[in-house]
Scaffold this active site. Structure first.
Site, mmCIF file in Angstrom:
data_model
loop_
_atom_site.group_PDB
_atom_site.id
_atom_site.type_symbol
_atom_site.label_atom_id
_atom_site.label_comp_id
_atom_site.label_asym_id
_atom_site.label_seq_id
_atom_site.Cartn_x
_atom_site.Cartn_y
_atom_site.Cartn_z
ATOM 1 N N ASN A 166 0.875 -1.160 0.000
ATOM 2 C CA ASN A 166 0.000 0.000 0.000
ATOM 3 C C ASN A 166 0.920 1.220 0.000
ATOM 4 O OD1 ASN A 166 -1.635 2.177 0.563
ATOM 5 N ND2 ASN A 166 -2.723 1.205 2.256
ATOM 6 N N ARG A 213 0.489 4.204 0.397
ATOM 7 C CA ARG A 213 0.148 5.234 1.381
ATOM 8 C C ARG A 213 0.617 4.855 2.784
ATOM 9 N NH1 ARG A 213 -5.744 7.233 1.001
ATOM 10 N NH2 ARG A 213 -4.792 8.865 2.225
ATOM 11 N N CYS A 214 1.100 3.629 2.964
ATOM 12 C CA CYS A 214 1.505 3.128 4.276
ATOM 13 C C CYS A 214 3.012 3.288 4.456
ATOM 14 C CB CYS A 214 1.103 1.654 4.399
ATOM 15 S SG CYS A 214 1.763 0.834 5.867
ATOM 16 N N SER A 215 3.423 3.976 5.508
ATOM 17 C CA SER A 215 4.853 4.210 5.735
ATOM 18 C C SER A 215 5.613 2.912 5.974
ATOM 19 C CB SER A 215 5.058 5.167 6.910
ATOM 20 O OG SER A 215 4.585 4.606 8.113
ATOM 21 N N ARG A 242 6.117 1.301 2.569
ATOM 22 C CA ARG A 242 7.155 2.008 1.806
ATOM 23 C C ARG A 242 8.540 1.688 2.349
ATOM 24 N NH1 ARG A 242 3.571 6.340 2.559
ATOM 25 N NH2 ARG A 242 5.083 7.336 3.955
#
Length: 118
Positions: free
Chosen positions: A8, A10-12, A15
C-alpha cells in the site's frame, strides 16, 4: 530469490519495507492489493505461509473492521478469507512472500523482511 510484496503506497511501513528490499538489490513483484485484492484462496495461502489463522491477518484497528456488520466468525478461516478479500483495507500490511521458499513475513516492523533476505 523472487519476492512479492502486498503493498500500500500510502503506508509508511509498506514504503519502508519496499525500500529495505531495494537497498538489498531486490526488485520484488508488487501487488497493489487495494486495487487488485487477493482472492480467498490467496489469503488462505498467505495465512498458511505466515503460520497464522486468517484472523491474524486482520488490522483490527481499522474502521472498516470496527464498523463491519457482516464480519464472519473469526475462527472460520474460509469465511473470513472471503470477507477479507472483499475488504482488503483490513489486510495486514505489508506482507512479503518469498515465492521460492514459500516463506512470508509481515513488514511490521519493516525489518522483518530481512529474515527473507538471509
Amino acid at each position: 530469490m523472487t519476492l512479492k510484496i502486498y503493498h500500500n503506497p500510502r503506508c509508511s511501513k509498506s514504503r519502508k519495507t519496499l525500500q529495505l528490499m531495494s537497498d538489498a538489490g531486490i526488485e520484488p513483484v508488487i501487488s497493489l492489493y487495494l486495487k487488485n485484492p487477493p482472492d480467498a484462496a490467496e489469503i488462505l495461502g498467505l495465512a498458511e505461509r505466515l503460520g497464522e489463522p486468517v484472523a491474524g491477518l486482520l488490522r483490527k484497528g481499522e474502521d472498516a473492521f470496527k464498523e463491519a456488520n457482516d464480519l464472519p466468525d473469526l475462527d472460520d478461516d474460509k469465511a473470513l478469507a472471503n470477507w477479507l478479500s472483499a475488504h482488503p483495507i483490513v489486510l495486514q500490511r505489508p506482507i512479503v512472500v518469498d515465492t521460492d521458499s514459500e516463506r512470508a513475513v509481515v513488514g511490521r516492523p519493516p525489518e522483518n523482511v530481512l529474515e527473507l533476505l538471509d
